[in-house]
Design a protein around this motif. Structure first.
Motif, short mmCIF file in Angstrom:
data_model
loop_
_atom_site.label_atom_id
_atom_site.label_comp_id
_atom_site.label_asym_id
_atom_site.label_seq_id
_atom_site.Cartn_x
_atom_site.Cartn_y
_atom_site.Cartn_z
N SER A 1 3.05 -1.66 9.31
CA SER A 1 3.54 -0.09 9.33
C SER A 1 4.76 0.22 8.72
O SER A 1 5.55 -0.95 8.68
CB SER A 1 3.63 0.62 10.65
N GLN A 2 5.23 1.17 8.25
CA GLN A 2 6.34 1.29 7.46
C GLN A 2 7.49 1.91 8.29
O GLN A 2 8.74 1.48 7.75
CB GLN A 2 6.13 2.66 6.75
N ASN A 3 7.55 2.44 9.32
CA ASN A 3 8.97 2.88 9.89
C ASN A 3 8.88 3.11 11.31
O ASN A 3 7.94 3.10 11.83
CB ASN A 3 9.48 4.24 9.18
N PRO A 4 9.95 3.43 12.09
CA PRO A 4 9.90 3.70 13.40
C PRO A 4 9.19 4.70 14.01
O PRO A 4 8.29 4.78 14.81
CB PRO A 4 11.34 4.03 13.83
N ALA A 5 8.76 5.62 12.94
CA ALA A 5 7.99 6.86 13.31
C ALA A 5 6.36 6.36 13.68
O ALA A 5 5.58 6.94 14.28
CB ALA A 5 8.01 7.95 12.27
N THR B 1 0.79 -1.22 0.13
CA THR B 1 0.06 0.08 0.01
C THR B 1 0.86 1.27 -0.01
O THR B 1 0.29 2.24 -0.38
CB THR B 1 -0.78 0.01 1.23
N ASP B 2 1.89 0.96 0.45
CA ASP B 2 2.87 2.68 0.59
C ASP B 2 2.32 3.43 1.70
O ASP B 2 2.54 4.68 1.26
CB ASP B 2 3.26 3.15 -0.76
N ASP B 3 1.44 3.12 2.48
CA ASP B 3 0.65 3.82 3.49
C ASP B 3 1.60 3.62 4.63
O ASP B 3 2.23 2.86 5.30
CB ASP B 3 -0.66 3.44 3.86
N PRO B 4 1.66 4.74 5.90
CA PRO B 4 2.45 4.75 6.96
C PRO B 4 1.81 3.48 7.96
O PRO B 4 2.56 2.98 8.50
CB PRO B 4 2.07 5.95 7.50
N LEU B 5 0.60 3.24 7.62
CA LEU B 5 0.11 2.10 8.70
C LEU B 5 -1.06 1.48 7.92
O LEU B 5 -2.10 2.24 7.21
CB LEU B 5 -0.65 2.74 10.00
N THR B 6 -1.11 0.16 7.74
CA THR B 6 -2.19 -0.32 7.11
C THR B 6 -2.93 -1.56 7.82
O THR B 6 -2.22 -2.37 8.67
CB THR B 6 -1.59 -1.32 5.65
N ILE B 7 -4.12 -1.74 7.82
CA ILE B 7 -5.00 -2.83 8.74
C ILE B 7 -5.81 -3.45 7.53
O ILE B 7 -6.22 -2.99 6.80
CB ILE B 7 -5.83 -1.86 9.64
N ASP B 8 -5.37 -4.73 7.69
CA ASP B 8 -6.16 -5.64 6.88
C ASP B 8 -6.62 -6.79 7.59
O ASP B 8 -5.87 -7.81 8.00
CB ASP B 8 -5.25 -6.27 5.61
N GLY B 9 -8.11 -7.05 8.08
CA GLY B 9 -8.70 -7.89 8.83
C GLY B 9 -8.10 -7.95 10.22
O GLY B 9 -8.01 -6.55 11.00
N HIS B 10 -7.16 -8.80 10.84
CA HIS B 10 -6.88 -8.86 12.20
C HIS B 10 -5.32 -8.66 12.03
O HIS B 10 -4.53 -8.62 13.38
CB HIS B 10 -6.78 -10.24 12.78
#
Length: 199
Positions: A167-171, A154-163
């Motif tokens: 996420s992308q990085n320490p931030a 997704t290239d998103d900072p945080l992604t949720i799919d089901g359970h």
């Protein structure tokens, strides 16, 4: 009045060697604040293959449990920080004892939250096939590894799919930990802890 132990939701924080300190600390702090000043319905327990864990950047931590002591049925969720290959992260995290434990949580549809390159380990465990997921993207190759495992990057900072949370990085670490807290303890508790911690 203290909460009866049978009602406490235990969260297992996996700590393979080479785990990144900040990413592990996000879970420790969020659930620590929750225990100290919040509703305290969740308890974080650290786990590794050895009692003393060598983390990234020459740091170390003591694990409360060993991999072989864990019964998935006793836990409500799994948390996994990312790490550095130069500190042995992939060698350890992608070994069968870790992968088997991760699969056990997913098979029971329990929340699994991975930060940064932790998503690569979820992919190795077979959890991300046909799922939306993200991982570290400042270097070439990481997104491709997810895609080879059948994930939709997704290239998103945080992604949720089901359970599953990736996420992308320490931030993003604090937001992953807060999201996991919300899933287990509710949105008001997440909002309270987030505000008290200044985020």
């Amino acid at each position: 009045m203290p909460i009866q132990t049978e009602y406490i939701k235990k969260v297992l924080l996996l700590l393979p060697s080479g785990s990144e300190v900040l990413e592990a600390a996000a879970f420790v702090d969020v659930f620590g604040w929750h225990q100290a000043i919040g509703s305290a319905v969740c308890q974080l327990i650290t786990c590794s293959a050895t009692r003393e864990v060598s983390l990234s950047f020459g740091q170390a931590m003591l694990a409360q449990m060993l991999l072989g002591e864990v019964e998935v049925d006793d836990f409500a969720a799994l948390a996994l920080p990312g790490g550095f290959g130069s500190y042995g992260y992939y060698q350890h995290a992608a070994s069968e004892p870790y992968l088997d434990l991760i699969r056990g949580f997913s098979q029971q549809k329990k929340p699994v939250a991975a930060i940064c390159t932790g998503a690569i380990i979820l992919a190795e465990a077979g959890l991300l096939k046909n799922r939306r997921a993200t991982t570290y993207s400042k270097e070439d190759g990481w997104a491709e590894q997810l895609q080879k495992a059948g994930a939709y990057f997704t290239d998103d900072p945080l992604t949720i799919d089901g359970h599953i949370i990736t996420s992308q990085n320490p931030a993003s670490a604090i937001w992953v930990a807060l999201t996991l807290l919300e899933w287990l303890a509710g949105k008001p508790e997440r909002s309270f802890i987030q505000e008290q911690m200044g985020f």
